[in-house]
Design an enzyme around this catalytic site. Structure first.
Site, PDB file in Angstrom:
ATOM      1  N   GLY A 185       0.846  -1.205   0.000  1.00  0.00           N
ATOM      2  CA  GLY A 185       0.000   0.000   0.000  1.00  0.00           C
ATOM      3  C   GLY A 185       0.875   1.246   0.000  1.00  0.00           C
ATOM      4  O   GLY A 185       2.090   1.181  -0.221  1.00  0.00           O
ATOM      5  N   GLN A 223     -11.290   6.253  -0.140  1.00  0.00           N
ATOM      6  CA  GLN A 223     -12.106   7.110  -1.005  1.00  0.00           C
ATOM      7  C   GLN A 223     -11.812   8.586  -0.793  1.00  0.00           C
ATOM      8  O   GLN A 223     -11.412   9.311  -1.681  1.00  0.00           O
ATOM      9  CB  GLN A 223     -13.594   6.836  -0.725  1.00  0.00           C
ATOM     10  CG  GLN A 223     -14.041   5.451  -1.081  1.00  0.00           C
ATOM     11  CD  GLN A 223     -15.499   5.193  -0.726  1.00  0.00           C
ATOM     12  OE1 GLN A 223     -16.122   5.959   0.004  1.00  0.00           O
ATOM     13  NE2 GLN A 223     -16.043   4.113  -1.238  1.00  0.00           N
ATOM     14  N   GLU A 244     -13.904  17.072   5.484  1.00  0.00           N
ATOM     15  CA  GLU A 244     -14.352  15.880   6.224  1.00  0.00           C
ATOM     16  C   GLU A 244     -14.511  16.227   7.686  1.00  0.00           C
ATOM     17  O   GLU A 244     -14.141  17.326   8.121  1.00  0.00           O
ATOM     18  CB  GLU A 244     -13.379  14.719   5.997  1.00  0.00           C
ATOM     19  CG  GLU A 244     -13.427  14.218   4.554  1.00  0.00           C
ATOM     20  CD  GLU A 244     -12.544  13.035   4.241  1.00  0.00           C
ATOM     21  OE1 GLU A 244     -12.150  12.314   5.162  1.00  0.00           O
ATOM     22  OE2 GLU A 244     -12.243  12.838   3.058  1.00  0.00           O
ATOM     23  N   ASP A 297      -1.697  -9.214  10.163  1.00  0.00           N
ATOM     24  CA  ASP A 297      -0.483 -10.034  10.060  1.00  0.00           C
ATOM     25  C   ASP A 297       0.752  -9.315  10.596  1.00  0.00           C
ATOM     26  O   ASP A 297       1.605  -9.929  11.238  1.00  0.00           O
ATOM     27  CB  ASP A 297      -0.225 -10.428   8.594  1.00  0.00           C
ATOM     28  CG  ASP A 297      -1.409 -11.159   7.996  1.00  0.00           C
ATOM     29  OD1 ASP A 297      -1.962 -12.048   8.670  1.00  0.00           O
ATOM     30  OD2 ASP A 297      -1.798 -10.823   6.865  1.00  0.00           O
ATOM     31  N   HIS A 332     -15.949   3.344  11.311  1.00  0.00           N
ATOM     32  CA  HIS A 332     -16.374   4.396  10.374  1.00  0.00           C
ATOM     33  C   HIS A 332     -17.885   4.515  10.467  1.00  0.00           C
ATOM     34  O   HIS A 332     -18.593   3.508  10.433  1.00  0.00           O
ATOM     35  CB  HIS A 332     -15.955   4.032   8.952  1.00  0.00           C
ATOM     36  CG  HIS A 332     -16.040   5.187   8.004  1.00  0.00           C
ATOM     37  ND1 HIS A 332     -17.242   5.709   7.585  1.00  0.00           N
ATOM     38  CD2 HIS A 332     -15.083   5.943   7.424  1.00  0.00           C
ATOM     39  CE1 HIS A 332     -17.003   6.730   6.767  1.00  0.00           C
ATOM     40  NE2 HIS A 332     -15.710   6.885   6.659  1.00  0.00           N
ATOM     41  N   ARG A 374     -15.208  11.230  14.167  1.00  0.00           N
ATOM     42  CA  ARG A 374     -15.825   9.937  13.837  1.00  0.00           C
ATOM     43  C   ARG A 374     -16.356   9.170  15.029  1.00  0.00           C
ATOM     44  O   ARG A 374     -17.390   8.527  14.945  1.00  0.00           O
ATOM     45  CB  ARG A 374     -14.785   9.053  13.160  1.00  0.00           C
ATOM     46  CG  ARG A 374     -14.744   9.280  11.717  1.00  0.00           C
ATOM     47  CD  ARG A 374     -13.863   8.308  11.022  1.00  0.00           C
ATOM     48  NE  ARG A 374     -13.692   8.871   9.697  1.00  0.00           N
ATOM     49  CZ  ARG A 374     -12.771   8.520   8.848  1.00  0.00           C
ATOM     50  NH1 ARG A 374     -11.909   7.586   9.166  1.00  0.00           N
ATOM     51  NH2 ARG A 374     -12.710   9.081   7.667  1.00  0.00           N
ATOM     52  N   HIS A 433     -12.996   0.021  10.887  1.00  0.00           N
ATOM     53  CA  HIS A 433     -12.395   0.743   9.762  1.00  0.00           C
ATOM     54  C   HIS A 433     -10.880   0.882   9.870  1.00  0.00           C
ATOM     55  O   HIS A 433     -10.158   0.625   8.921  1.00  0.00           O
ATOM     56  CB  HIS A 433     -13.035   2.129   9.695  1.00  0.00           C
ATOM     57  CG  HIS A 433     -12.551   2.982   8.572  1.00  0.00           C
ATOM     58  ND1 HIS A 433     -12.682   2.617   7.252  1.00  0.00           N
ATOM     59  CD2 HIS A 433     -11.928   4.201   8.562  1.00  0.00           C
ATOM     60  CE1 HIS A 433     -12.175   3.571   6.469  1.00  0.00           C
ATOM     61  NE2 HIS A 433     -11.696   4.541   7.249  1.00  0.00           N
ATOM     62  N   ARG A 438      -8.672   8.735  15.036  1.00  0.00           N
ATOM     63  CA  ARG A 438      -7.957   9.362  13.915  1.00  0.00           C
ATOM     64  C   ARG A 438      -8.800  10.411  13.210  1.00  0.00           C
ATOM     65  O   ARG A 438      -9.988  10.207  12.959  1.00  0.00           O
ATOM     66  CB  ARG A 438      -7.555   8.277  12.910  1.00  0.00           C
ATOM     67  CG  ARG A 438      -6.921   8.820  11.659  1.00  0.00           C
ATOM     68  CD  ARG A 438      -6.325   7.740  10.795  1.00  0.00           C
ATOM     69  NE  ARG A 438      -7.300   6.835  10.232  1.00  0.00           N
ATOM     70  CZ  ARG A 438      -8.064   7.096   9.179  1.00  0.00           C
ATOM     71  NH1 ARG A 438      -7.996   8.282   8.582  1.00  0.00           N
ATOM     72  NH2 ARG A 438      -8.897   6.193   8.731  1.00  0.00           N
ATOM     73  N   SER A 451      -4.722   9.044   7.392  1.00  0.00           N
ATOM     74  CA  SER A 451      -4.057   7.737   7.337  1.00  0.00           C
ATOM     75  C   SER A 451      -3.161   7.592   6.118  1.00  0.00           C
ATOM     76  O   SER A 451      -2.005   7.153   6.233  1.00  0.00           O
ATOM     77  CB  SER A 451      -5.070   6.602   7.396  1.00  0.00           C
ATOM     78  OG  SER A 451      -6.010   6.749   6.381  1.00  0.00           O
ATOM     79  N   LEU A 452      -3.667   7.948   4.935  1.00  0.00           N
ATOM     80  CA  LEU A 452      -2.794   7.885   3.751  1.00  0.00           C
ATOM     81  C   LEU A 452      -1.591   8.793   3.992  1.00  0.00           C
ATOM     82  O   LEU A 452      -0.451   8.474   3.646  1.00  0.00           O
ATOM     83  CB  LEU A 452      -3.552   8.338   2.495  1.00  0.00           C
ATOM     84  CG  LEU A 452      -4.684   7.427   1.996  1.00  0.00           C
ATOM     85  CD1 LEU A 452      -5.392   8.073   0.809  1.00  0.00           C
ATOM     86  CD2 LEU A 452      -4.167   6.053   1.584  1.00  0.00           C
TER      87      LEU A 452
HETATM   88  C1  SIN Z   1     -13.455   8.125   4.070  1.00  0.00           C
HETATM   89  O1  SIN Z   1     -13.355   8.463   2.892  1.00  0.00           O
HETATM   90  O2  SIN Z   1     -14.392   8.432   4.789  1.00  0.00           O
HETATM   91  C2  SIN Z   1     -12.367   7.277   4.649  1.00  0.00           C
HETATM   92  C3  SIN Z   1     -11.110   8.036   4.680  1.00  0.00           C
HETATM   93  C4  SIN Z   1     -10.411   7.834   5.978  1.00  0.00           C
HETATM   94  O3  SIN Z   1     -10.615   6.835   6.641  1.00  0.00           O
HETATM   95  O4  SIN Z   1      -9.677   8.740   6.383  1.00  0.00           O
END
Ligand code: SIN
Length: 554
Positions: A15, A48, A123, A218, A239, A284, A345, A380, A385-386
């Site tokens: 990833g 996403q 977000e 893992d 989530h 969240r 999530h 978070r 995360s990315l």
């Molecule tokens: C999302 O698009 O809601 C997930 C993205 C994330 O977990 O930060």
């Protein structure tokens, strides 16, 4: 069998985290990357919403820092967060140079954008429009595409696909490589001067999850078995909006609420304003618990996401992946109420690392969801995360490229309770048996059900103790099992899930308070004494070394 000369760096996981390390390392270094599935199919691919970075004209790393800390419910490691937000803009520029095409504003089009035209989404718990996205809601797929294209163009990097890393090799307490199973179930070992775990999270331990099936913890299991410390495993993020249709669960990005979607109960009430002044854009953990509370009050198994008041054409264009997904289930994103529930999530905890990505085992690194840098605290912030995989992946590569000597290891720099968790099973409880794929499938299903029942959004001691006992009993049934060669990776994966489930439960039992994503029915308040305090788990062998070698600063 030992394959080839030692590599400089072995990376487990394909990833954003693993690929960032691989691509950032200089070309003269010998690098190998493993994935247990196919390259291009990691959890990253399914992200996403996007990638958070303070690039807007009204934004700054200081504001991004504030939002991350606020969402993290008093548990973020401030130094790690500062690195994340301050190094984000440069890391993102590097990602763009590698070929990632984030969405850009068309001349004259509406929307929030950076001064150089990158579109920004919003977000939950972000005080600014700050989230880069690609293909509308296909950000992870675009990042994975671009990184894989760059990786395949690098002939110096060796790729092992459908290869399952079963064990880390140790010599004198130091990681010296991996033992792996190829797709025919044949074992081989491969040595490396440094090994990087980048193999994702644990969403697959729960019955309902936004994660693909491969999220089986893992990396956490490998690290634990090698004697590395793990921490914060009690913090699993649920989530809020996962579409529930035809017994399937699919993520519906938080960006949809960022564009103005509402949450409604079965009475049609928009209920979030009753729970938070930030309404649908609260952190969240708050939104997920509010949904649970509505479900419990109504005795229903879902609530609704409502976009009907938003411009239909714009919503279909902004969220093409989600729009198509809804259509597959007979729903129109813009016209129908979408049935949703919270689902597992993202694991905020994991293998304890410092800000250079070092674990407590020399020459073993961890990055991305498998690692716990402390940036996410107890909850978070969306789309961090990315970013974490990218920024900390770059940092690990830069350290390895700078000629590290391989002996450095993480030391704890925050207050922590060290806990020795003995995972050994009683020898006479372990049967020798031949098992087949069907047995493994049933065991996994049983585990997912018990985690969903007792280790989800609402927990208490009684449920956790029962779950602990059941998870251990399931592990005992498989600990000495024999399977056909081809099923060996599935067996080890299942054992990994069971082991990490036990660690998650042990962590959830230890934290006798409610904080962020960890909600205890029997300890509903937040304990101020536990702000910034971690529970760090060590296996008995590692604990003996830790007495001497893990420095804990109060
Ligand atoms: C999302 O698009 O809601 C997930 C993205 C994330 O977990 O930060």
């Amino acid at each position: 069998m030992v394959r080839s000369q030692p590599f400089d760096v072995a990376i487990i996981g394909g990833g954003i985290a693993g690929l960032s390390v691989a691509l950032r390392l200089p070309e003269h270094m010998r690098v190998v990357v493993f994935t247990k599935g196919q390259f291009g199919e990691s959890n990253t691919r399914y992200a996403q919403g996007g990638l958070a970075v303070a690039l807007g004209a009204d934004d700054s790393p200081a504001l991004h820092f504030q939002d991350t800390i606020a969402a993290g419910a008093g548990l973020c490691d401030e130094a790690a967060v500062r690195i994340l937000v301050e190094q984000a803009p440069e890391a993102v520029r590097w990602l763009i140079q590698l070929g990632v095409q984030f969405d850009r504003a068309n001349p004259g089009s509406e929307g929030h954008a950076t001064p150089d035209g990158l579109l920004l989404g919003r977000e939950g718990a972000h005080s600014r429009w700050r989230v880069l996205h690609a293909g509308g809601d296909a950000t992870g797929a675009e990042i994975e595409r671009a990184l894989m294209a760059a990786l395949r163009a690098r002939s110096s990097i060796t790729l092992y696909e459908k290869t399952f890393v079963e064990r880390l090799l140790l010599r004198d307490g130091r990681c010296i490589g991996v033992e792996a199973l190829d797709c025919e179930g044949q074992r081989f070992t491969l040595q490396a001067r440094a090994t990087v775990l980048a193999n994702g999270g644990a969403g697959g331990l729960w019955l309902h999850t936004s994660n693909p099936a491969g999220a089986t913890a893992d990396g956490t299991a490998l690290a634990w078995q090698a004697g590395a410390a793990v921490t914060d495993l009690e913090f699993m993020q649920f989530h809020p909006t996962v579409l529930v249709a035809h017994n399937e669960t699919h993520l519906i990005s938080e960006a949809v609420r960022g564009e103005g979607a509402y949450l409604r109960n079965h009475a049609g009430e928009r209920f979030m304003p009753r729970y938070s002044a930030q309404a649908e854009l609260a952190p969240r953990d708050v939104v997920a618990r509010a949904i649970l509370s509505e479900m419990q009050a109504e005795q229903t198994d879902h609530q609704y996401l409502d976009l009907r008041h938003l411009p239909a054409e714009k919503m279909h264009a902004r969220f093409p992946t989600i729009s198509a997904l809804c259509r597959q289930h007979g729903l129109d994103l813009a016209k129908d109420l979408l049935p949703i529930e919270p689902a597992a999530h993202y694991c905020m905890g994991g293998v304890l690392v410092d800000t250079a990505g070092r674990t407590t085992v020399p020459a073993l690194y961890a990055v991305g969801e498998v690692a716990c840098t402390g940036v996410h605290g107890a909850n978070r912030l969306a789309s961090n995360s990315l970013l974490e995989g990218l920024v900390y992946g770059v940092r690990i590569a830069d350290e390895l490229a700078a000629g590290w000597n391989g002996t450095a290891r993480a030391a704890l720099t925050h207050t922590a309770t060290l806990i020795t968790y003995d995972d050994a099973l009683e020898a006479d409880s372990i049967p020798f048996a031949c098992v087949d794929e069907q047995t493994l499938r049933c065991t996994r299903q049983e585990l997912r059900q018990l985690m969903w029942r007792s280790v989800s959004l609402s927990r208490d001691q009684e449920g956790l103790l029962t779950a602990q006992q059941q998870a251990r009993a399931l592990r005992a049934q498989l600990a000495h099992a024999h399977v056909e060669d081809e099923a060996q990776p599935r067996l080890v994966e299942t054992l990994n899930m069971l082991l990490v489930a036990e660690l998650v439960i042990a962590a959830a039992l230890e934290r006798r308070e409610s904080r962020g994503s960890h909600w205890r029915q029997d300890y509903q308040g937040t304990n101020v004494d536990l702000a910034g305090h971690r529970f760090v788990f060590l296996s008995p062998h590692a604990a003996r070394c830790a007495q001497k070698e893990v420095a804990v600063h109060a």
